[in-house]
Design a protein around this motif. Structure first.
Motif, PDB file in Angstrom:
ATOM      1  N   VAL A  17       1.063  -0.750  -0.219  1.00 21.77           N
ATOM      2  CA  VAL A  17       0.150  -0.185   0.489  1.00 21.77           C
ATOM      3  C   VAL A  17       0.922   0.952  -0.421  1.00 21.77           C
ATOM      4  CG1 VAL A  17      -1.488   1.303   1.381  1.00 21.77           C
ATOM      5  CG2 VAL A  17      -1.373  -1.467   1.125  1.00 21.77           C
ATOM      6  N   GLY A  20      -1.647   5.728  -1.354  1.00 23.27           N
ATOM      7  CA  GLY A  20      -3.203   5.318  -1.598  1.00 23.27           C
ATOM      8  C   GLY A  20      -3.940   4.461  -2.603  1.00 23.27           C
ATOM      9  N   VAL A  22      -3.547   0.273  -2.995  1.00 19.09           N
ATOM     10  CA  VAL A  22      -3.104  -1.462  -3.243  1.00 19.09           C
ATOM     11  C   VAL A  22      -2.569  -2.289  -4.284  1.00 19.09           C
ATOM     12  CG1 VAL A  22      -4.042  -3.187  -1.962  1.00 19.09           C
ATOM     13  CG2 VAL A  22      -5.067  -0.746  -1.083  1.00 19.09           C
ATOM     14  N   LEU A  51      -7.589  -6.899   0.214  1.00 20.38           N
ATOM     15  CA  LEU A  51      -7.995  -5.477   0.165  1.00 20.38           C
ATOM     16  C   LEU A  51      -8.296  -5.436   1.343  1.00 20.38           C
ATOM     17  CD1 LEU A  51      -9.913  -6.206  -3.801  1.00 20.38           C
ATOM     18  CD2 LEU A  51      -7.769  -4.782  -3.394  1.00 20.38           C
ATOM     19  N   ALA A  54      -6.011  -4.035   3.713  1.00 14.45           N
ATOM     20  CA  ALA A  54      -5.250  -2.815   3.279  1.00 14.45           C
ATOM     21  C   ALA A  54      -6.997  -1.793   3.291  1.00 14.45           C
ATOM     22  CB  ALA A  54      -4.921  -2.804   1.544  1.00 14.45           C
ATOM     23  N   GLY A  55      -7.941  -2.203   4.165  1.00 10.65           N
ATOM     24  CA  GLY A  55      -8.551  -1.113   4.357  1.00 10.65           C
ATOM     25  C   GLY A  55      -9.443  -0.556   2.994  1.00 10.65           C
ATOM     26  N   THR A  56      -9.948  -1.386   1.548  1.00  8.87           N
ATOM     27  CA  THR A  56     -10.429  -1.103   0.966  1.00  8.87           C
ATOM     28  C   THR A  56     -11.448  -2.143   0.453  1.00  8.87           C
ATOM     29  OG1 THR A  56     -10.457  -0.080  -1.224  1.00  8.87           O
ATOM     30  CG2 THR A  56      -8.780  -1.799  -0.841  1.00  8.87           C
ATOM     31  N   ARG A  60     -13.593  -1.035  -5.623  1.00  2.00           N
ATOM     32  CA  ARG A  60     -12.569  -0.260  -5.791  1.00  2.00           C
ATOM     33  C   ARG A  60     -11.854  -0.766  -6.463  1.00  2.00           C
ATOM     34  NH1 ARG A  60     -13.138   4.587  -4.008  1.00  2.00           N
ATOM     35  NH2 ARG A  60     -11.186   4.602  -2.992  1.00  2.00           N
ATOM     36  N   LEU A 115      -7.710   3.131  -2.590  1.00  2.00           N
ATOM     37  CA  LEU A 115      -8.099   3.112  -0.804  1.00  2.00           C
ATOM     38  C   LEU A 115      -9.418   4.030  -1.397  1.00  2.00           C
ATOM     39  CD1 LEU A 115      -4.717   3.464   0.721  1.00  2.00           C
ATOM     40  CD2 LEU A 115      -6.733   1.149   0.821  1.00  2.00           C
TER      41      LEU A 115
END
Length: 116
Positions: A17, A20, A22, A51, A54-56, A60, A115
């Motif tokens: 990451v 912004g 991944v 994902l 990674a926060g997504t 996305r 992200l």
């Protein structure tokens, strides 16, 4: 900017990451005895998990590259892909035939996602 490396292994990270975005390493099935549809479904499950870590999410995804050991497996791979993909969030995608590192692997997938 910080660089975050997720699920590091001996030679690679499962995802990186930065800025912004991944970047996913090539993902392969945990069970190489599955057929192409089963391997693809397993890989897509792994992609969802990476994902999420990674926060997504797959909504996305920007770009996906799919490597097939044999293009005759395209229809089977697409059955799993179509069942997984949100048709409102289609990424750019390329699918190519390639010799994979383990001859039991039928599918390998890498991706890039934004992200939130």
């Amino acid at each position: 900017m910080t660089i975050l490396r997720l699920q590091p292994e001996e030679r690679l990270a499962g995802a990186v990451v930065h800025g912004g975005v991944v970047y996913l390493a090539g993902q392969v099935a945990d069970d190489p005895t599955l057929d192409a549809q089963g391997q693809t479904a397993d890989i897509l499950r792994q992609i969802d998990a990476l994902l999420a870590e990674a926060g997504t999410s797959s909504a996305r995804l920007l770009s996906v590259q799919i490597f097939l050991r044999d293009m005759n497996d395209m229809a089977a791979m697409n059955r799993a892909w179509d069942a997984w993909l949100d048709p409102r969030c289609k990424p750019a995608r390329a699918t190519v035939e390639a010799r994979l590192a383990d001859p039991r692997w039928k599918v390998e997938i890498t991706a890039i996602a934004a992200l939130p």
